[in-house]
Design an enzyme around this catalytic site. Structure first.
Site, mmCIF file in Angstrom:
data_model
loop_
_atom_site.group_PDB
_atom_site.id
_atom_site.type_symbol
_atom_site.label_atom_id
_atom_site.label_comp_id
_atom_site.label_asym_id
_atom_site.label_seq_id
_atom_site.Cartn_x
_atom_site.Cartn_y
_atom_site.Cartn_z
ATOM 1 N N LYS A 67 0.878 -1.178 0.000
ATOM 2 C CA LYS A 67 0.000 0.000 0.000
ATOM 3 C C LYS A 67 0.902 1.211 0.000
ATOM 4 O O LYS A 67 1.857 1.283 0.794
ATOM 5 C CB LYS A 67 -0.907 0.028 1.226
ATOM 6 C CG LYS A 67 -1.782 1.293 1.242
ATOM 7 C CD LYS A 67 -2.876 1.225 2.274
ATOM 8 C CE LYS A 67 -2.405 1.648 3.641
ATOM 9 N NZ LYS A 67 -3.517 1.792 4.587
ATOM 10 N N HIS A 137 -12.774 10.720 11.316
ATOM 11 C CA HIS A 137 -13.161 9.945 10.133
ATOM 12 C C HIS A 137 -13.256 8.444 10.410
ATOM 13 O O HIS A 137 -14.205 7.786 9.996
ATOM 14 C CB HIS A 137 -12.132 10.223 9.016
ATOM 15 C CG HIS A 137 -12.364 9.425 7.781
ATOM 16 N ND1 HIS A 137 -13.445 9.637 6.962
ATOM 17 C CD2 HIS A 137 -11.672 8.394 7.241
ATOM 18 C CE1 HIS A 137 -13.403 8.776 5.957
ATOM 19 N NE2 HIS A 137 -12.341 8.014 6.109
ATOM 20 N N GLY A 292 -3.441 -1.806 18.313
ATOM 21 C CA GLY A 292 -3.599 -1.994 16.857
ATOM 22 C C GLY A 292 -2.811 -0.956 16.088
ATOM 23 O O GLY A 292 -3.213 0.208 15.992
HETATM 24 P P1 NAD Z 1 -9.384 12.501 12.124
HETATM 25 O O1 NAD Z 1 -8.448 13.643 11.909
HETATM 26 O O2 NAD Z 1 -10.591 12.396 11.256
HETATM 27 O O3 NAD Z 1 -9.896 12.518 13.648
HETATM 28 C C1 NAD Z 1 -8.975 12.689 14.700
HETATM 29 C C2 NAD Z 1 -9.649 12.443 16.028
HETATM 30 O O4 NAD Z 1 -8.690 12.649 17.062
HETATM 31 C C3 NAD Z 1 -10.803 13.388 16.321
HETATM 32 O O5 NAD Z 1 -11.731 12.734 17.151
HETATM 33 C C4 NAD Z 1 -10.118 14.506 17.089
HETATM 34 O O6 NAD Z 1 -11.008 15.278 17.872
HETATM 35 C C5 NAD Z 1 -9.157 13.692 17.934
HETATM 36 N N1 NAD Z 1 -7.996 14.444 18.397
HETATM 37 C C6 NAD Z 1 -7.144 15.168 17.647
HETATM 38 N N2 NAD Z 1 -6.181 15.689 18.424
HETATM 39 C C7 NAD Z 1 -6.444 15.279 19.695
HETATM 40 C C8 NAD Z 1 -5.814 15.496 20.940
HETATM 41 N N3 NAD Z 1 -4.711 16.220 21.047
HETATM 42 N N4 NAD Z 1 -6.351 14.922 22.030
HETATM 43 C C9 NAD Z 1 -7.477 14.167 21.934
HETATM 44 N N5 NAD Z 1 -8.105 13.927 20.781
HETATM 45 C C10 NAD Z 1 -7.597 14.481 19.677
HETATM 46 O O7 NAD Z 1 -8.507 11.201 12.046
HETATM 47 P P2 NAD Z 1 -8.968 9.699 11.744
HETATM 48 O O8 NAD Z 1 -8.863 9.441 10.281
HETATM 49 O O9 NAD Z 1 -10.230 9.419 12.441
HETATM 50 O O10 NAD Z 1 -7.767 8.886 12.419
HETATM 51 C C11 NAD Z 1 -7.616 8.875 13.832
HETATM 52 C C12 NAD Z 1 -6.270 8.281 14.193
HETATM 53 O O11 NAD Z 1 -6.219 6.924 13.762
HETATM 54 C C13 NAD Z 1 -5.083 8.979 13.525
HETATM 55 O O12 NAD Z 1 -4.089 9.171 14.510
HETATM 56 C C14 NAD Z 1 -4.604 7.978 12.480
HETATM 57 O O13 NAD Z 1 -3.230 8.087 12.205
HETATM 58 C C15 NAD Z 1 -4.952 6.670 13.173
HETATM 59 N N6 NAD Z 1 -5.103 5.518 12.270
HETATM 60 C C16 NAD Z 1 -4.626 4.325 12.722
HETATM 61 C C17 NAD Z 1 -4.726 3.201 11.931
HETATM 62 C C18 NAD Z 1 -4.233 1.872 12.434
HETATM 63 O O14 NAD Z 1 -4.192 0.907 11.664
HETATM 64 N N7 NAD Z 1 -3.924 1.749 13.704
HETATM 65 C C19 NAD Z 1 -5.318 3.298 10.660
HETATM 66 C C20 NAD Z 1 -5.836 4.516 10.243
HETATM 67 C C21 NAD Z 1 -5.729 5.639 11.068
#
Ligand code: NAD
Length: 321
Positions: A67, A137, A292
């Site tokens: 990817k 998201h 995860g």
């Molecule tokens: P997003 O930007 O749509 O949402 C971010 C979320 O985090 C929101 O709820 C926001 O209010 C909150 N947030 C931001 N800063 C914060 C802080 N300082 N304290 C508390 N909450 C805070 O992002 P998303 O697409 O929903 O992704 C969320 C997270 O998941 C990202 O960090 C992304 O990198 C991670 N992610 C992980 C995987 C995995 O496989 N583990 C896969 C995809 C995304």
């Protein structure tokens, strides 16, 4: 070569298909039949973007590929998703490029499938209340996939910007479940299962806020420095992960490891529980935590399934390459 455009993914693959695909590849990883190659992630010095590759090979399913994509923070102004990716699959026998598959929706589905697999194997069977931390998201995908795993009776949620929780309330409503925005104290005291999916760099949930018997799926921490829960909470829990090497470097476990509270040997691959080699949860009072981190093999597993579905449904776009 087969192309599955981003716009067609939602019509082809279901969350249940993704759960089966991710469960299968975690099991294959634990049998040492599948492995992830080292991840590349670079700040490219343009558009504030982070770009990279996640790749691997599963000798059981013969899923081979990568990817590629990353994070473009200024995309919102252009009406585009910040995270952009495409998945490339190669024929393991010939090396020929077999397929290109849109990676944006699949990333959300495979990430939600991973936490759902952890709930399937580690949460108490009598779990009734699901607690959500984060409302971005990914959060709605996480919630939908989790609700399929237990007979939840209520969803509670916390987000640093509370207004964003309305999107979780809508999903709960679709499932005829009550939703309540709560404090972190109440979330920890009432939830049987907690999913965290935020971009936080500081601990949100404290060890003292979580009651015995809880299962946590910490899904937001996928980079060095990010953190969603106190290191002491990780230390209090039985810790499971997709891949130990990632958990200790870029996952939630990095902080407990850094403080010397746990050792890499304490972290269990979820695949060993799926395979029956590890018992998983052994008591109703145990706190279980799934770290995860997100591995390339998850992407290859769901992309392969999507291509198979496109072919079997007669909608695969074939091009000479
Ligand atoms: P997003 O930007 O749509 O949402 C971010 C979320 O985090 C929101 O709820 C926001 O209010 C909150 N947030 C931001 N800063 C914060 C802080 N300082 N304290 C508390 N909450 C805070 O992002 P998303 O697409 O929903 O992704 C969320 C997270 O998941 C990202 O960090 C992304 O990198 C991670 N992610 C992980 C995987 C995995 O496989 N583990 C896969 C995809 C995304």
């Amino acid at each position: 070569m087969i192309v599955v455009p981003e716009k067609d993914i939602a019509k082809l693959i279901t969350p249940a298909d993704c759960l089966t695909a991710v469960e299968g590849v975690f099991a294959s990883m634990a049998r040492r039949s599948a492995y992830n190659f080292p991840v590349i992630r670079e700040a490219i010095g343009h558009a504030d973007a982070l770009y990279g590759f996640k790749s691997g090979f599963d000798r059981e399913s013969l899923a081979l590929g990568l990817k590629s994509g990353g994070f473009w923070p200024n995309n919102v102004e252009k009406g585009l998703t910040n995270h952009q990716s495409a998945i490339f699959l190669f024929d393991a026998d010939t090396g020929q490029c077999r397929a290109i598959v849109g990676g944006n929706l699949l990333t959300a589905l495979r990430t939600a499938a991973a936490s759902a697999v952890s709930i399937k194997y580690l949460a108490r069977q009598d779990a009734k209340v699901l607690g959500m931390i984060g409302a971005g998201h990914q959060s709605t995908f996480q919630l939908r996939a989790a609700l399929a795993q237990r007979k939840f009776e209520k969803v509670i949620g916390w987000n640093v910007v509370p207004e964003m929780l309305s999107r979780l309330e809508e999903v709960a409503k679709e499932e005829d479940l009550p939703f309540e925005a709560v404090s972190l104290d109440r979330l920890g005291a009432e939830a049987d299962v907690i999913i965290s999916i935020t971009s936080s760099f500081d601990p949100i949930l404290k060890a003292s806020q979580v009651r015995p018997g809880t299962h946590l799926a910490c899904m937001g921490t996928d980079t060095k420095g990010k953190q969603e829960v106190e290191a002491e909470l990780v230390a209090n829990a039985s810790v499971f992960t997709d891949e130990v090497a990632q958990a200790i470097t870029i996952g939630e476990s990095q902080h407990a490891i850094g403080k010397g509270l746990i050792a890499p040997e304490d972290i269990i691959e979820l695949g060993t529980v799926i395979n029956g080699a590890h018992p998983g949860r052994t008591s109703a009072d145990q706190i279980t935590l799934f770290d995860g981190t997100g591995v390339g093999l998850q992407d290859l597993a769901v992309a392969s399934k999507t291509v198979d579905l496109a072919v079997s449904k007669g909608v695969a776009i074939e091009i000479d390459f």
